[in-house]
Design a protein around this motif. Structure first.
Motif, mmCIF file in Angstrom:
data_model
loop_
_atom_site.group_PDB
_atom_site.id
_atom_site.type_symbol
_atom_site.label_atom_id
_atom_site.label_comp_id
_atom_site.label_asym_id
_atom_site.label_seq_id
_atom_site.Cartn_x
_atom_site.Cartn_y
_atom_site.Cartn_z
ATOM 1 N N LYS A 19 0.802 -1.293 -0.083
ATOM 2 C CA LYS A 19 -0.146 0.078 -0.068
ATOM 3 C C LYS A 19 0.944 1.202 0.038
ATOM 4 O O LYS A 19 0.534 2.195 -0.838
ATOM 5 N N ASP A 20 1.860 1.332 0.816
ATOM 6 C CA ASP A 20 2.295 2.668 0.891
ATOM 7 C C ASP A 20 4.013 2.832 0.949
ATOM 8 O O ASP A 20 4.672 3.779 0.908
ATOM 9 N N ASN A 22 6.624 1.363 2.466
ATOM 10 C CA ASN A 22 7.300 1.328 3.856
ATOM 11 C C ASN A 22 8.197 0.265 3.784
ATOM 12 O O ASN A 22 9.209 0.267 4.702
ATOM 13 N N GLN A 52 12.698 8.880 -0.576
ATOM 14 C CA GLN A 52 12.205 7.722 -0.343
ATOM 15 C C GLN A 52 13.124 6.465 -0.605
ATOM 16 O O GLN A 52 13.539 5.605 0.107
ATOM 17 N N SER A 164 4.379 -0.016 -5.137
ATOM 18 C CA SER A 164 3.645 0.587 -3.977
ATOM 19 C C SER A 164 2.357 1.391 -4.477
ATOM 20 O O SER A 164 2.523 2.409 -5.350
ATOM 21 N N ASN A 166 0.703 3.332 -3.220
ATOM 22 C CA ASN A 166 0.678 5.016 -2.767
ATOM 23 C C ASN A 166 1.204 5.752 -4.057
ATOM 24 O O ASN A 166 0.678 7.013 -4.060
ATOM 25 N N ASP A 210 -8.149 1.379 -1.669
ATOM 26 C CA ASP A 210 -6.979 0.473 -1.622
ATOM 27 C C ASP A 210 -7.267 -1.039 -1.883
ATOM 28 O O ASP A 210 -6.452 -1.792 -2.452
#
Length: 354
Positions: A19-20, A22, A52, A164, A166, A210
């Motif tokens: 999703k993000d 991370n 990132q 990702s 996102n 999502d």
């Protein structure tokens, strides 16, 4: 986190969907060989994601190559410039290239990876919907030639694909819609249930829900991974993934690369392929209308440019990579959820539908 595998024997690789983003470092770093990393990106994407990606690569010696954005830059000239950059930076066979961007970046970075020092490690980090569901998976790498799209390239698989979701929130509406054309393509050619799921979840897709997007991306990658595992170098079934592309590539070439986004040209091409299938009695007018309605929901074109004649299409189609023995071959839906490759389309049929 969702994941799946592209099963290709000793060059199999994972696709990670998150999703993000991370977990970028956790999943990216194990697939890097050596300490040297070169990130290939463009002037639109790199400013958004550089911090990132840099954070994920703190343990490596990293440099960045920033190419101009857009299909018009997917050329041998850009390829040459990247090669020059790598040589000037002292990159060697233990370098890992990371393609950070959409389909243009992924295609050209993959081609560089396939040919620099006769082949080096590379990882796909696709940031557009089109690249996430399609171009980052399967190892097709290429640059364009003025006489044909993706005519100069190689089959060369990445070490991994990291998606990702996102990043989708950074896309202009037009770019997101272009990716949806490829999503719809998978429903038409291989999965009627997916096509119906798209019809029933238009609002959620438009809002980039999502759970809905995770399902769509995973399912498209799953279909492509299965087909690529069966036919890596497009000797048979993999050609079905080109539904709409014979028409679409002709539009792109005639209009000038970048004037129509790839997904936009594929959208129009899929309608043309459906109309050809309807002409043959394989699908009905209702099926064609459903395809058009779904494409319209994302403001995608459902016909080619008014300025293009049948001859304009044919001159480009004759240079298509699926041509064999001077015969243009087309991918047509036999029904929604199933497509076939045909080689007996007549010019009269093309004149009728174009």
């Amino acid at each position: 986190m969702k994941s799946l595998e592209v099963n290709l024997g000793d060059h199999s690789y994972p696709i990670y969907i998150e999703k993000d983003g991370n977990s970028l470092s956790s999943f990216l770093c194990p697939h890097i060989k050596g300490q040297r990393v070169v990130v290939i990106s463009n002037t639109t994407v790199l400013p958004i994601f550089k911090s990132q990606i840099a954070l994920a690569l703190t343990d490596f010696d990293v440099s960045y190559y920033e190419m101009a954005d857009g299909e018009a830059n997917k050329t041998l000239e850009t390829y040459h410039d990247i090669m020059t950059f790598l040589l000037e930076q002292g990159a060697a066979r233990d370098v890992t290239l990371i393609a950070l961007g959409g389909g243009v970046v992924g295609d050209i970075c993959g081609f560089v990876a396939a040919t620099f020092m006769r082949g080096v490690n590379f990882i796909q980090v696709p940031t557009t919907l089109l690249s996430q569901v399609d171009s980052s998976v399967g190892g097709k790498t290429a640059v364009n030639h003025p006489l044909g799209k993706n005519m100069i390239g190689a089959f060369y698989q990445p070490q991994a694909v990291f998606i990702s979701m996102n990043s989708l929130k950074t896309l202009p509406k037009r770019e997101f819609a272009a990716g949806m054309a490829e999503v719809i393509k998978y429903g038409i050619l291989a999965d009627r249930d997916l096509f119906e799921y798209l019809e029933n979840n238009i609002a959620a897709i438009q809002q980039m829900d999502d759970d809905v997007m995770a399902y769509i991306i995973h399912r498209c990658c799953e279909i492509k991974a299965e087909i690529v595992a069966e036919d890596e170098k497009e000797q048979g079934r993999r050609a079905l993934l080109n539904l709409g592309h014979t028409f679409g590539h002709a539009i792109e070439a005639e209009q000038g690369y970048g004037n129509w986004l790839h997904g936009e040209a594929v959208a129009a091409g899929m309608v043309q392929a459906c109309q050809l299938a309807r002409l043959r009695g394989w699908i009905n007018e209702s099926d064609v209308s459903r395809v058009i309605t779904l494409l319209n929901a994302f403001d995608l074109p459902t016909s080619g440019p008014d300025s293009m004649s049948c001859d304009d299409y044919i001159k480009h189609m004759k240079k298509d990579k699926k041509v064999k023995a001077s015969t243009i071959r087309f991918i047509l839906p036999k029904q929604l959820g199933q497509a076939i490759l045909v080689s007996d389309v007549t010019e009269s049929e093309l004149q009728t539908i174009l």
